[in-house]
Design a protein around this motif. Structure first.
Motif, PDB file in Angstrom:
ATOM      1  N   SER A   1       0.812  -1.220   0.000  1.00  0.00           N
ATOM      2  CA  SER A   1       0.000   0.000   0.000  1.00  0.00           C
ATOM      3  C   SER A   1       0.841   1.264   0.000  1.00  0.00           C
ATOM      4  CB  SER A   1      -0.942   0.004   1.203  1.00  0.00           C
ATOM      5  OG  SER A   1      -0.205   0.066   2.417  1.00  0.00           O
ATOM      6  N   ARG A   2       2.065   1.197   0.508  1.00  0.00           N
ATOM      7  CA  ARG A   2       2.898   2.403   0.540  1.00  0.00           C
ATOM      8  C   ARG A   2       3.189   2.938  -0.856  1.00  0.00           C
ATOM      9  NH1 ARG A   2       6.470  -1.776   1.790  1.00  0.00           N
ATOM     10  NH2 ARG A   2       8.133  -2.105   0.245  1.00  0.00           N
ATOM     11  N   SER A   3       3.009   2.096  -1.891  1.00  0.00           N
ATOM     12  CA  SER A   3       3.286   2.518  -3.258  1.00  0.00           C
ATOM     13  C   SER A   3       2.030   2.852  -4.049  1.00  0.00           C
ATOM     14  CB  SER A   3       4.066   1.418  -4.002  1.00  0.00           C
ATOM     15  OG  SER A   3       5.345   1.226  -3.432  1.00  0.00           O
ATOM     16  N   HIS A   4       0.864   2.757  -3.433  1.00  0.00           N
ATOM     17  CA  HIS A   4      -0.365   2.967  -4.190  1.00  0.00           C
ATOM     18  C   HIS A   4      -0.480   4.394  -4.719  1.00  0.00           C
ATOM     19  CE1 HIS A   4      -2.694  -0.697  -2.377  1.00  0.00           C
ATOM     20  NE2 HIS A   4      -1.620  -1.028  -3.053  1.00  0.00           N
ATOM     21  N   HIS A   5      -0.044   5.380  -3.938  1.00  0.00           N
ATOM     22  CA  HIS A   5      -0.153   6.759  -4.428  1.00  0.00           C
ATOM     23  C   HIS A   5       0.773   6.992  -5.613  1.00  0.00           C
ATOM     24  CE1 HIS A   5       3.367   7.033  -1.806  1.00  0.00           C
ATOM     25  NE2 HIS A   5       3.674   8.156  -2.387  1.00  0.00           N
ATOM     26  N   ARG A   6       1.913   6.282  -5.664  1.00  0.00           N
ATOM     27  CA  ARG A   6       2.797   6.404  -6.824  1.00  0.00           C
ATOM     28  C   ARG A   6       2.238   5.637  -8.018  1.00  0.00           C
ATOM     29  NH1 ARG A   6       6.924   5.427  -2.915  1.00  0.00           N
ATOM     30  NH2 ARG A   6       7.423   3.394  -3.825  1.00  0.00           N
ATOM     31  N   MET A   7       1.575   4.513  -7.765  1.00  0.00           N
ATOM     32  CA  MET A   7       0.955   3.761  -8.851  1.00  0.00           C
ATOM     33  C   MET A   7      -0.070   4.610  -9.594  1.00  0.00           C
ATOM     34  SD  MET A   7       0.394   0.068  -6.998  1.00  0.00           S
ATOM     35  CE  MET A   7      -0.638  -0.593  -8.302  1.00  0.00           C
ATOM     36  N   ARG A   8      -0.785   5.444  -8.869  1.00  0.00           N
ATOM     37  CA  ARG A   8      -1.820   6.269  -9.481  1.00  0.00           C
ATOM     38  C   ARG A   8      -1.240   7.274 -10.467  1.00  0.00           C
ATOM     39  NH1 ARG A   8      -6.816   6.542  -6.619  1.00  0.00           N
ATOM     40  NH2 ARG A   8      -7.027   8.703  -7.276  1.00  0.00           N
ATOM     41  N   ARG A   9       0.056   7.556 -10.339  1.00  0.00           N
ATOM     42  CA  ARG A   9       0.675   8.537 -11.233  1.00  0.00           C
ATOM     43  C   ARG A   9       1.247   7.915 -12.501  1.00  0.00           C
ATOM     44  NH1 ARG A   9       4.054  10.641  -6.312  1.00  0.00           N
ATOM     45  NH2 ARG A   9       2.518  11.828  -5.138  1.00  0.00           N
ATOM     46  N   VAL A  10       1.234   6.591 -12.581  1.00  0.00           N
ATOM     47  CA  VAL A  10       1.839   5.923 -13.734  1.00  0.00           C
ATOM     48  C   VAL A  10       1.022   6.171 -14.999  1.00  0.00           C
ATOM     49  CG1 VAL A  10       2.441   3.682 -14.722  1.00  0.00           C
ATOM     50  CG2 VAL A  10       2.974   4.165 -12.331  1.00  0.00           C
ATOM     51  N   CYS A  11      -0.284   5.938 -14.946  1.00  0.00           N
ATOM     52  CA  CYS A  11      -1.145   6.124 -16.112  1.00  0.00           C
ATOM     53  C   CYS A  11      -2.598   6.120 -15.653  1.00  0.00           C
ATOM     54  CB  CYS A  11      -0.911   5.026 -17.158  1.00  0.00           C
ATOM     55  SG  CYS A  11      -1.229   3.358 -16.540  1.00  0.00           S
ATOM     56  N   ARG A  12      -3.481   6.472 -16.576  1.00  0.00           N
ATOM     57  CA  ARG A  12      -4.908   6.540 -16.226  1.00  0.00           C
ATOM     58  C   ARG A  12      -5.454   5.170 -15.841  1.00  0.00           C
ATOM     59  NH1 ARG A  12      -5.128  10.806 -20.218  1.00  0.00           N
ATOM     60  NH2 ARG A  12      -5.195   9.249 -21.895  1.00  0.00           N
ATOM     61  N   GLY A  13      -4.983   4.135 -16.525  1.00  0.00           N
ATOM     62  CA  GLY A  13      -5.469   2.795 -16.222  1.00  0.00           C
ATOM     63  C   GLY A  13      -5.147   2.367 -14.812  1.00  0.00           C
ATOM     64  N   TRP A  14      -3.916   2.644 -14.377  1.00  0.00           N
ATOM     65  CA  TRP A  14      -3.529   2.267 -13.017  1.00  0.00           C
ATOM     66  C   TRP A  14      -4.263   3.129 -11.999  1.00  0.00           C
ATOM     67  CZ3 TRP A  14       2.184   0.569 -12.026  1.00  0.00           C
ATOM     68  CH2 TRP A  14       2.509  -0.490 -12.896  1.00  0.00           C
ATOM     69  N   ARG A  15      -4.450   4.408 -12.318  1.00  0.00           N
ATOM     70  CA  ARG A  15      -5.143   5.289 -11.377  1.00  0.00           C
ATOM     71  C   ARG A  15      -6.561   4.797 -11.135  1.00  0.00           C
ATOM     72  NH1 ARG A  15      -3.934   9.666 -13.610  1.00  0.00           N
ATOM     73  NH2 ARG A  15      -5.785  10.068 -14.880  1.00  0.00           N
ATOM     74  N   GLY A  16      -7.263   4.427 -12.205  1.00  0.00           N
ATOM     75  CA  GLY A  16      -8.617   3.915 -12.041  1.00  0.00           C
ATOM     76  C   GLY A  16      -8.659   2.581 -11.330  1.00  0.00           C
ATOM     77  N   THR A  17      -7.648   1.750 -11.581  1.00  0.00           N
ATOM     78  CA  THR A  17      -7.603   0.427 -10.958  1.00  0.00           C
ATOM     79  C   THR A  17      -7.420   0.520  -9.456  1.00  0.00           C
ATOM     80  OG1 THR A  17      -6.733  -0.641 -12.957  1.00  0.00           O
ATOM     81  CG2 THR A  17      -6.306  -1.737 -10.853  1.00  0.00           C
ATOM     82  N   VAL A  18      -6.454   1.329  -9.016  1.00  0.00           N
ATOM     83  CA  VAL A  18      -6.146   1.431  -7.591  1.00  0.00           C
ATOM     84  C   VAL A  18      -7.331   1.973  -6.804  1.00  0.00           C
ATOM     85  CG1 VAL A  18      -4.647   2.566  -5.893  1.00  0.00           C
ATOM     86  CG2 VAL A  18      -3.672   1.644  -7.988  1.00  0.00           C
ATOM     87  N   GLY A  19      -8.151   2.803  -7.422  1.00  0.00           N
ATOM     88  CA  GLY A  19      -9.288   3.376  -6.722  1.00  0.00           C
ATOM     89  C   GLY A  19     -10.561   2.565  -6.819  1.00  0.00           C
ATOM     90  N   SER A  20     -10.503   1.395  -7.437  1.00  0.00           N
ATOM     91  CA  SER A  20     -11.728   0.628  -7.689  1.00  0.00           C
ATOM     92  C   SER A  20     -12.049  -0.352  -6.567  1.00  0.00           C
ATOM     93  CB  SER A  20     -11.587  -0.150  -9.004  1.00  0.00           C
ATOM     94  OG  SER A  20     -10.621  -1.185  -8.876  1.00  0.00           O
ATOM     95  N   ALA A  21     -13.344  -0.686  -6.464  1.00  0.00           N
ATOM     96  CA  ALA A  21     -13.784  -1.687  -5.490  1.00  0.00           C
ATOM     97  C   ALA A  21     -13.248  -3.066  -5.859  1.00  0.00           C
ATOM     98  CB  ALA A  21     -15.314  -1.708  -5.431  1.00  0.00           C
ATOM     99  N   GLU A  22     -13.102  -3.337  -7.158  1.00  0.00           N
ATOM    100  CA  GLU A  22     -12.574  -4.626  -7.587  1.00  0.00           C
ATOM    101  C   GLU A  22     -11.124  -4.813  -7.146  1.00  0.00           C
ATOM    102  OE1 GLU A  22     -12.187  -8.369  -9.476  1.00  0.00           O
ATOM    103  OE2 GLU A  22     -13.868  -7.202  -8.705  1.00  0.00           O
ATOM    104  N   PHE A  23     -10.345  -3.726  -7.158  1.00  0.00           N
ATOM    105  CA  PHE A  23      -8.964  -3.782  -6.689  1.00  0.00           C
ATOM    106  C   PHE A  23      -8.925  -4.160  -5.216  1.00  0.00           C
ATOM    107  CE2 PHE A  23      -5.165  -1.606  -4.942  1.00  0.00           C
ATOM    108  CZ  PHE A  23      -4.175  -2.199  -5.719  1.00  0.00           C
ATOM    109  N   ARG A  24      -9.806  -3.574  -4.412  1.00  0.00           N
ATOM    110  CA  ARG A  24      -9.848  -3.887  -2.981  1.00  0.00           C
ATOM    111  C   ARG A  24     -10.285  -5.336  -2.778  1.00  0.00           C
ATOM    112  NH1 ARG A  24     -12.021   1.390  -2.987  1.00  0.00           N
ATOM    113  NH2 ARG A  24     -14.161   0.676  -2.717  1.00  0.00           N
ATOM    114  N   ARG A  25     -11.239  -5.797  -3.606  1.00  0.00           N
ATOM    115  CA  ARG A  25     -11.689  -7.189  -3.488  1.00  0.00           C
ATOM    116  C   ARG A  25     -10.566  -8.149  -3.826  1.00  0.00           C
ATOM    117  NH1 ARG A  25     -13.170 -11.526  -5.959  1.00  0.00           N
ATOM    118  NH2 ARG A  25     -12.567 -10.723  -7.998  1.00  0.00           N
ATOM    119  N   ARG A  26      -9.788  -7.846  -4.869  1.00  0.00           N
ATOM    120  CA  ARG A  26      -8.675  -8.712  -5.259  1.00  0.00           C
ATOM    121  C   ARG A  26      -7.616  -8.765  -4.154  1.00  0.00           C
ATOM    122  NH1 ARG A  26      -7.966 -10.215 -10.812  1.00  0.00           N
ATOM    123  NH2 ARG A  26     -10.007 -10.028 -11.822  1.00  0.00           N
TER     124      ARG A  26
END
Length: 407
Positions: free
Chosen positions: A63-88
Motif C-alpha cells: 500500500s505504501r506505493s499505491h499513491h505512486r501507482m496512481r501517477r503511472v497512467c490513467r489505467g492504473w489510477r482507475g484500478t487502484v481506486g476501484s472496489a474490484e482492486f480492494r476485493r482482489r
C-alpha cells in the motif's frame, strides 16, 4: 515510477501463469506499442498481460506505493481506486491493516514552556511500519490539539475532525479528509458548530460526532452525521437524552447503530457516568434510547475503552476478564478474554481487520522497568493470545483518537 516498477516486476516474475503463458516470446515491440496506447488510455494495464492477470499483480503491490501507482497512467489510477482492486487484495490476502493515531508529538528542544503539539501517525500492523502522515501544513497549519479521527467505513477515507487551534487554543470546526489509497488530502465541510472533547466514530460511509462542550463549557446533547460517501454534507441527528461531555462514541458497521456512552453533564464536571444510549441510524424510531448502565464494573475513571469489533461493542480494560462484549438484547456483558498482559490502563481501543481483531494502545504496568510508558496489543476476535506490538520511541506520545482502515 522506478520503485513501483520494481515491485510490480517482482510480482510479475513470481506469477507462474503469466511467466508460462506470456514470458516465452520476445514481445518488446508489441509491449512498446501497448505502452503508447496506454498513454492514450486505451492499452493494457501491464503490456503483454491480460488485464485479469495484471490486476492480480497490481493487487499485491504494498500500500505504501499505491499513491505512486496512481501517477503511472490513467489505467492504473482507475484500478487502484476501484472496489474490484480492494476485493482482489482481500482475496489474495494482501490487505494491510493500518491504524491512524492522533497523538502528542515529541517536544521541540527541552519542551519547557511550550504548547504541546499533535501529529497524525500511521501504524501498519501488517508490515510493522510506523510513519508520520503529513498534510499541506503550509495551508492548513499543524494537526489541531485533541483532534478526533474516524474511518468512514468505506475502505478508503479517514477524517480528522475538530480539535483546538495550537496558536489560539480555541476550538476549530475544520474537517480534513484523507484518501488513504491515493495518499491525498482535501478539506471536508466544516462541522455545524465548534465544540471540544466530543465523541467521534465512523461507519457505513459516515462520520458521526456527539456531545462534548461548547466554548462556555456547557455540555452538549446534539449529534451530527457527515456523509462522506454520499453527498459530502453534514446532517443533524436527534439530540441525545443526556448531556455528555467527553463521551465515548462507537458505531457498529452494517447494523448502523451508534452507542454514546459515559461522559458527564455541565453541573458535574469530570464526574463520568456509567450510562449509555443508542441510536439506530437506519431504524424507524428517530430518537436515542437509553441502554442504562453500560460501562462495566462501574469504571468512571476512564480506564475502560469501547470499540466496535465483529459488529458488536467491546469493552477493553486491564486484568482478569478485562475484555467483554455487550449484548444489547440482554442488556448485559459477556466475558471474552483477560485484558492485555502487562497493561495498566487502556488509553484507546479500535477494531481492526474489518472488525476481526482489536487494537489496544495502553499504559505499561511496569513502565519504570521496561523503559516504555505506552505499548500496543492486538488480539484476534476469534480468540487466541494477545500479541504485543513494539511502539517506536518517536511514536510514544499520548493518543487522543484512533481509526483503522484495511487497505
Amino acid at each position: 515510477m522506478g520503485a513501483v516498477k520494481q515491485e510490480v516486476e517482482g510480482v510479475y516474475a513470481a506469477t507462474a501463469v503469466a511467466r508460462y503463458c506470456y514470458g516465452c516470446k520476445d514481445k518488446k515491440q508489441e509491449r512498446a506499442m501497448a505502452m503508447e496506447a496506454e498513454e492514450d488510455g486505451e492499452g493494457e494495464l501491464i503490456p503483454g498481460l491480460p488485464d485479469d492477470v495484471a490486476m492480480e499483480c497490481l493487487a499485491r503491490v504494498p500500500s505504501r506505493s499505491h499513491h505512486r501507482m496512481r501517477r503511472v497512467c490513467r489505467g492504473w489510477r482507475g484500478t487502484v481506486g476501484s472496489a474490484e482492486f480492494r476485493r482482489r487484495r482481500r482475496a489474495a490476502r494482501a490487505s494491510e491493516d493500518i491504524v491512524f493515531l492522533v497523538q502528542t508529538a515529541p517536544a521541540r528542544g527541552d519542551g519547557k514552556g511550550s504548547t504541546p503539539e499533535c501529529s497524525l501517525a500511521a501504524a501498519n500492523l501488517t508490515t510493522g511500519e510506523w510513519r508520520r502522515v503529513n498534510w499541506p501544513a503550509e495551508a492548513w497549519g499543524p494537526v489541531p490539539l485533541f483532534a478526533q479521527c474516524a474511518a468512514a467505513g468505506d475502505g478508503r477515507h479517514v477524517a480528522v475532525v475538530g480539535g483546538w487551534d495550537p496558536d489560539t487554543l480555541r476550538p476549530t470546526s475544520d474537517v480534513r479528509l484523507l484518501d488513504v489509497p491515493a495518499g491525498t488530502w482535501r478539506r471536508g465541510p466544516r462541522m455545524p458548530d465548534s465544540r471540544s472533547f466530543f465523541g467521534c466514530a465512523g461507519g457505513d460511509g459516515n462520520v458521526y460526532i456527539a456531545g462534548g462542550h461548547d466554548e462556555c463549557k456547557n455540555a452538549l446533547r446534539s449529534a451530527f452525521a457527515y456523509s462522506v460517501a454520499a453527498d459530502d454534507a453534514w446532517r443533524a441527528l436527534p439530540d441525545m437524552s443526556e448531556e455528555r461531555d467527553e463521551p465515548q462514541l462507537v458505531a457498529t458497521p452494517g447494523r448502523r447503530v451508534l452507542l454514546a456512552a459515559s461522559g458527564y453533564p455541565t453541573e458535574a464536571q469530570g464526574a463520568f457516568r456509567n450510562t449509555a444510549e443508542c441510536y439506530h441510524a437506519g431504524g424507524d424510531a428517530d430518537a436515542w434510547t437509553s441502554e442504562g448502565d453500560v460501562i462495566p464494573g462501574g469504571d468512571t475513571a476512564g480506564k475502560t475503552c469501547l470499540a466496535s469489533v465483529r459488529g458488536t461493542v467491546w469493552a477493553v480494560g486491564a486484568g482478569k476478564d478485562g475484555v467483554r462484549e455487550w449484548d444489547g438484547e440482554a442488556r448485559a456483558w459477556r466475558d471474552v478474554a483477560d485484558g492485555p498482559p502487562g497493561m495498566k490502563a487502556c488509553v484507546k481501543a479500535v477494531g481492526v481487520g474489518n472488525g476481526e481483531a482489536v487494537f489496544v494502545f495502553g499504559t505499561v504496568a511496569d513502565a519504570a522497568a521496561e523503559g516504555d510508558k505506552y505499548s500496543v496489543w492486538v488480539m484476534e476476535a476469534s480468540g487466541g493470545a494477545w500479541k504485543r506490538v513494539p511502539v517506536p520511541s518517536e511514536f510514544g506520545g499520548f493518543v487522543y483518537s484512533a481509526a483503522a482502515v484495511s487497505i
